[in-house]
Design a protein around this motif. Sequence first.
Motif, PDB file in Angstrom:
ATOM      1  N   ILE A  97      92.474  57.222  32.360  1.00 26.84           N
ATOM      2  CA  ILE A  97      93.087  57.650  33.739  1.00 26.84           C
ATOM      3  C   ILE A  97      91.908  58.299  34.386  1.00 26.84           C
ATOM      4  CG2 ILE A  97      94.658  59.531  34.573  1.00 26.84           C
ATOM      5  CD1 ILE A  97      96.149  59.267  32.059  1.00 26.84           C
ATOM      6  N   CYS A  98      91.114  59.036  33.920  1.00 29.02           N
ATOM      7  CA  CYS A  98      89.799  59.373  34.889  1.00 29.02           C
ATOM      8  C   CYS A  98      88.980  58.462  35.366  1.00 29.02           C
ATOM      9  CB  CYS A  98      88.856  60.243  33.864  1.00 29.02           C
ATOM     10  SG  CYS A  98      89.665  61.894  33.312  1.00 29.02           S
ATOM     11  N   THR A 108      91.119  56.591  38.098  1.00 34.41           N
ATOM     12  CA  THR A 108      91.142  57.275  39.589  1.00 34.41           C
ATOM     13  C   THR A 108      89.542  57.256  40.037  1.00 34.41           C
ATOM     14  OG1 THR A 108      90.567  59.545  38.307  1.00 34.41           O
ATOM     15  CG2 THR A 108      92.884  58.919  38.557  1.00 34.41           C
ATOM     16  N   ASP A 145      88.023  61.063  48.597  1.00 32.33           N
ATOM     17  CA  ASP A 145      88.017  60.603  47.217  1.00 32.33           C
ATOM     18  C   ASP A 145      87.796  61.283  46.400  1.00 32.33           C
ATOM     19  OD1 ASP A 145      88.673  57.989  45.821  1.00 32.33           O
ATOM     20  OD2 ASP A 145      86.727  58.256  45.298  1.00 32.33           O
ATOM     21  N   ARG A 157      90.533  63.990  45.871  1.00 31.52           N
ATOM     22  CA  ARG A 157      91.547  63.213  45.198  1.00 31.52           C
ATOM     23  C   ARG A 157      91.376  63.071  43.497  1.00 31.52           C
ATOM     24  NH1 ARG A 157      92.572  58.403  43.966  1.00 31.52           N
ATOM     25  NH2 ARG A 157      90.703  57.280  45.288  1.00 31.52           N
ATOM     26  N   ARG A 158      90.176  62.576  43.504  1.00 29.95           N
ATOM     27  CA  ARG A 158      89.997  62.395  41.928  1.00 29.95           C
ATOM     28  C   ARG A 158      89.715  63.757  40.980  1.00 29.95           C
ATOM     29  NH1 ARG A 158      85.855  58.898  43.591  1.00 29.95           N
ATOM     30  NH2 ARG A 158      84.118  60.189  43.032  1.00 29.95           N
ATOM     31  N   TRP A 204      93.296  64.548  40.508  1.00 29.50           N
ATOM     32  CA  TRP A 204      93.984  63.650  39.314  1.00 29.50           C
ATOM     33  C   TRP A 204      93.689  64.294  38.055  1.00 29.50           C
ATOM     34  CZ3 TRP A 204      97.625  60.283  38.443  1.00 29.50           C
ATOM     35  CH2 TRP A 204      98.278  59.555  39.562  1.00 29.50           C
ATOM     36  N   VAL A 205      92.206  64.647  38.154  1.00 32.79           N
ATOM     37  CA  VAL A 205      91.735  64.606  36.643  1.00 32.79           C
ATOM     38  C   VAL A 205      92.177  66.050  35.873  1.00 32.79           C
ATOM     39  CG1 VAL A 205      89.356  65.588  35.417  1.00 32.79           C
ATOM     40  CG2 VAL A 205      89.452  63.459  36.984  1.00 32.79           C
ATOM     41  N   GLY A 224      95.254  67.470  36.831  1.00 35.18           N
ATOM     42  CA  GLY A 224      96.489  67.401  36.596  1.00 35.18           C
ATOM     43  C   GLY A 224      96.454  66.669  35.222  1.00 35.18           C
ATOM     44  N   THR A 225      95.707  65.802  35.174  1.00 38.03           N
ATOM     45  CA  THR A 225      96.062  65.018  33.806  1.00 38.03           C
ATOM     46  C   THR A 225      95.464  65.776  32.718  1.00 38.03           C
ATOM     47  OG1 THR A 225      95.446  62.829  35.213  1.00 38.03           O
ATOM     48  CG2 THR A 225      95.018  62.956  32.820  1.00 38.03           C
TER      49      THR A 225
END
Length: 520
Positions: free
Chosen positions: A15-16, A19, A335, A338-339, A342-343, A345-346
């Motif tokens: 996932i990382c 993203t 970006d 955003r990454r 994402w990281v 939250g994941t």
Amino acid sequence: MEKKLLAIVYLFIIICLMTACHNGGPAYQIGFSQCSQGPWREKVNQEMLAAQHLYEHDVTVSIAQSYDDGELQARQIDSLTASGIDLLVVAPNEDSEALNAAIGRTLGEGVPVVFFDRKTSVEGYTAFIGGNNVEAGRVVGTAVAAIVKSGGGDRVLEITGAMSSSPARERHQGFAEVMGQCDGVGYESCDAGWTSDEACRIVKSKMAGGWMPDIVFCHNDGMATGVYKALVETGHEGDMMVYGIDGMAGEGLEYVRLGHQVGTYVYPTHGEKIIRLALDILTGKSYERENSLQGMMVTPENVEIVTLNANELMAQNDNLVTIQNKLQAYLGLYDTQRRALWVLGTGCVVLGVGCLVMGIGYVTRRRAIRQRQAVNEEQTLFYTDTTRRQLGDIFSKPDSDLKPPRTQDVIFAEQLNDTIRKHMGNPQLKMDDLGEEMGLSRVQLYRRVKAVTGLSPVELLRQMRLQRAYALLTSTTKTVQEIAFEVGFNTPGYFSKCFRQQYGKYPMEVRSATLVVSDK
């Protein structure tokens, strides 16, 4: 339990990476091998950079400058190709064996090659775009012929660029054609190798030898400045009419405005059209293989308006490059943020799932321990009892009927064969795509394929495509064009060429032979 935790870790990493890689980046990578430097070529570079986001598909342009060094340019082309570019634009320094070999290797990797401004003897290039050099020489020649016919002078000197380059040969061809039709002209030609100092030396040498040209045509405005320098230093300023080619603002246009030259031919750059042609090739749209860019003659009568327009265009182009750089910086910041989100939250989700799995795992582990203890007691009883031990010997004997295990090379070859056949029809298939599906890097894939088959991945892919094409030719009624596209070739012509190299026959010969056998 450990496998489950490992799977969670892998999921988190994937996932990382997804993203991190999905940054809204360009769809295509274009490498530009620039042969030389100077204002005209710098203008081309800037126009290409400004056009990176001009069309429906974004691109990234990587420019390699070889500074008139053919050997360096060959190495740079190999480096650009190895970096994974989708298309190569090259303005070749010279028609040399080393440079042609590098271009051939790029074509062999399935990367389209577009010649800009110049060509070499490589025939398999994808397209050409650039000014019409024969026409440029012809236009200047026509202007010179008009002066000769009006009695303005009959001694004409042409100072050429390096005649080892195609622009110099073609400009000379167009100019010499017109001079050959002009009666009574005293016409000479000298090679100055594109340098201002050599042009200066040539003119001084001609004057010292007693031959004073009335009109001098230089293959670029840089050499025209050398001629003007020679006139000033010898006290003959204004005694010759000088023409050049390039017509850059601040250079040739300024020389005409100041009266140093009586004219210059604006040799077009149009870097944005190079990007448009590259995108048409990469996206499968129709395109012309030969693309001529039109120039124009500039004289004292129109130099002011041409200079004004040229300055405005250059300012607009600089603004576009500035806007693009700022846009890239903003996109990079967005970006990154955003990454990070994402990281984060994941990571929270994975942490929660991990705690749940650990709790379940603890209960499962306790149950497994109790089961192993029961099995150990049963095994102890089994092997201490004579009758049971004899039965155990029966089950412990090897099975002579089992098939020998397959080697890793056999497994790899079968997997590679299946992967290539699945994607064979994709003309944009790259070695990185095959390696990614098989879990190998480009280098690992190359080494494994070379070790198992003796061929490179590109050679193996082409061979399998041709084998499939041969089978379709002899077992179906599909046309040669349909078969070429089905097995992954972009053009029927290139398919036929490769087919003949492989089998010694053209596809239609195999088809014809098959039809004859069928008729019998």
